[in-house]
Design a protein around this motif. Sequence first.
Motif, PDB file in Angstrom:
ATOM      1  N   ASP A  54       0.826  -1.214   0.000  1.00  0.00           N
ATOM      2  CA  ASP A  54       0.000   0.000   0.000  1.00  0.00           C
ATOM      3  C   ASP A  54       0.857   1.258   0.000  1.00  0.00           C
ATOM      4  OD1 ASP A  54      -2.210  -1.672   0.045  1.00  0.00           O
ATOM      5  OD2 ASP A  54      -2.793  -1.169   2.102  1.00  0.00           O
ATOM      6  N   LEU A  55       1.904   1.271   0.829  1.00  0.00           N
ATOM      7  CA  LEU A  55       2.785   2.449   0.878  1.00  0.00           C
ATOM      8  C   LEU A  55       3.507   2.629  -0.445  1.00  0.00           C
ATOM      9  CD1 LEU A  55       4.125   4.819   2.307  1.00  0.00           C
ATOM     10  CD2 LEU A  55       5.721   3.200   3.373  1.00  0.00           C
ATOM     11  N   HIS A  56       3.978   1.535  -1.032  1.00  0.00           N
ATOM     12  CA  HIS A  56       4.665   1.629  -2.323  1.00  0.00           C
ATOM     13  C   HIS A  56       3.727   2.184  -3.399  1.00  0.00           C
ATOM     14  CE1 HIS A  56       6.590  -0.184  -6.029  1.00  0.00           C
ATOM     15  NE2 HIS A  56       7.475   0.657  -5.574  1.00  0.00           N
ATOM     16  N   ASP A  57       2.492   1.676  -3.435  1.00  0.00           N
ATOM     17  CA  ASP A  57       1.513   2.176  -4.414  1.00  0.00           C
ATOM     18  C   ASP A  57       1.240   3.665  -4.214  1.00  0.00           C
ATOM     19  OD1 ASP A  57       1.265  -0.327  -5.565  1.00  0.00           O
ATOM     20  OD2 ASP A  57      -0.611  -0.814  -4.534  1.00  0.00           O
ATOM     21  N   MET A  58       1.065   4.085  -2.955  1.00  0.00           N
ATOM     22  CA  MET A  58       0.793   5.498  -2.673  1.00  0.00           C
ATOM     23  C   MET A  58       1.966   6.362  -3.118  1.00  0.00           C
ATOM     24  SD  MET A  58       1.586   8.245  -0.516  1.00  0.00           S
ATOM     25  CE  MET A  58       2.315   7.562   0.964  1.00  0.00           C
ATOM     26  N   LEU A  59       3.186   5.926  -2.829  1.00  0.00           N
ATOM     27  CA  LEU A  59       4.368   6.703  -3.208  1.00  0.00           C
ATOM     28  C   LEU A  59       4.511   6.792  -4.725  1.00  0.00           C
ATOM     29  CD1 LEU A  59       6.901   5.367  -0.576  1.00  0.00           C
ATOM     30  CD2 LEU A  59       5.999   7.703  -0.685  1.00  0.00           C
ATOM     31  N   LYS A  60       4.192   5.703  -5.437  1.00  0.00           N
ATOM     32  CA  LYS A  60       4.249   5.745  -6.905  1.00  0.00           C
ATOM     33  C   LYS A  60       3.254   6.775  -7.437  1.00  0.00           C
ATOM     34  CE  LYS A  60       3.733   1.489  -8.279  1.00  0.00           C
ATOM     35  NZ  LYS A  60       3.773   0.147  -8.867  1.00  0.00           N
ATOM     36  N   LYS A  61       2.044   6.794  -6.871  1.00  0.00           N
ATOM     37  CA  LYS A  61       1.037   7.776  -7.303  1.00  0.00           C
ATOM     38  C   LYS A  61       1.460   9.190  -6.926  1.00  0.00           C
ATOM     39  CE  LYS A  61      -2.734   4.520  -7.182  1.00  0.00           C
ATOM     40  NZ  LYS A  61      -3.489   3.724  -6.233  1.00  0.00           N
ATOM     41  N   HIS A  62       2.075   9.345  -5.764  1.00  0.00           N
ATOM     42  CA  HIS A  62       2.559  10.659  -5.305  1.00  0.00           C
ATOM     43  C   HIS A  62       3.624  11.188  -6.271  1.00  0.00           C
ATOM     44  CE1 HIS A  62       3.503  13.848  -2.478  1.00  0.00           C
ATOM     45  NE2 HIS A  62       4.771  13.479  -2.482  1.00  0.00           N
ATOM     46  N   GLY A  63       4.512  10.302  -6.729  1.00  0.00           N
ATOM     47  CA  GLY A  63       5.460  10.638  -7.773  1.00  0.00           C
ATOM     48  C   GLY A  63       6.659  11.484  -7.381  1.00  0.00           C
ATOM     49  N   ASP A  64       6.824  11.842  -6.127  1.00  0.00           N
ATOM     50  CA  ASP A  64       7.936  12.698  -5.723  1.00  0.00           C
ATOM     51  C   ASP A  64       8.333  12.322  -4.299  1.00  0.00           C
ATOM     52  OD1 ASP A  64       9.858  14.679  -5.827  1.00  0.00           O
ATOM     53  OD2 ASP A  64       8.451  16.354  -5.914  1.00  0.00           O
TER      54      ASP A  64
END
Length: 135
Positions: A54-64
């Motif tokens: 979940d954290l990895h997915d959120m960070l990918k969407k965050h993009g920065d």
Amino acid sequence: MATATGTKEDPWKLKTPPGTSDYELYKDVKDGNDVLVCTVGKTVLYYDYRCIADLHDMLKKHGDWMELGAADEQKDAKQGTVEAWGRSSENPVGGWYGLKKGLRGRFGMYIPPLLEVLGLAELEHNPKNNRMRAI
């Protein structure tokens, strides 16, 4: 990349982002659910195992880069940080990834180094105000 298997017999041996404390994480099952067991000295914390993906997915969407913002459960988390996301009603579990009442915080301290050793994220290692981003 992580050389440990992340089991109780072969836990991930990690350091907090500033490099000031050692701790261990491993996957286990508690009450029929997959959990991460985090041992810091004599303190044992539990996090929902799905927090990794979940954290990895959120960070990918965050993009920065995103500030970690680690805080104890009793303290408010700085908005826009990994810690705030790890306890937000807006995350995929609808609240805390920490599972042990009174010790549910510090998500932004103990989970990011695991994502780093698993090759899922890049992490800063400054004395304070560290950030992470997905790889």
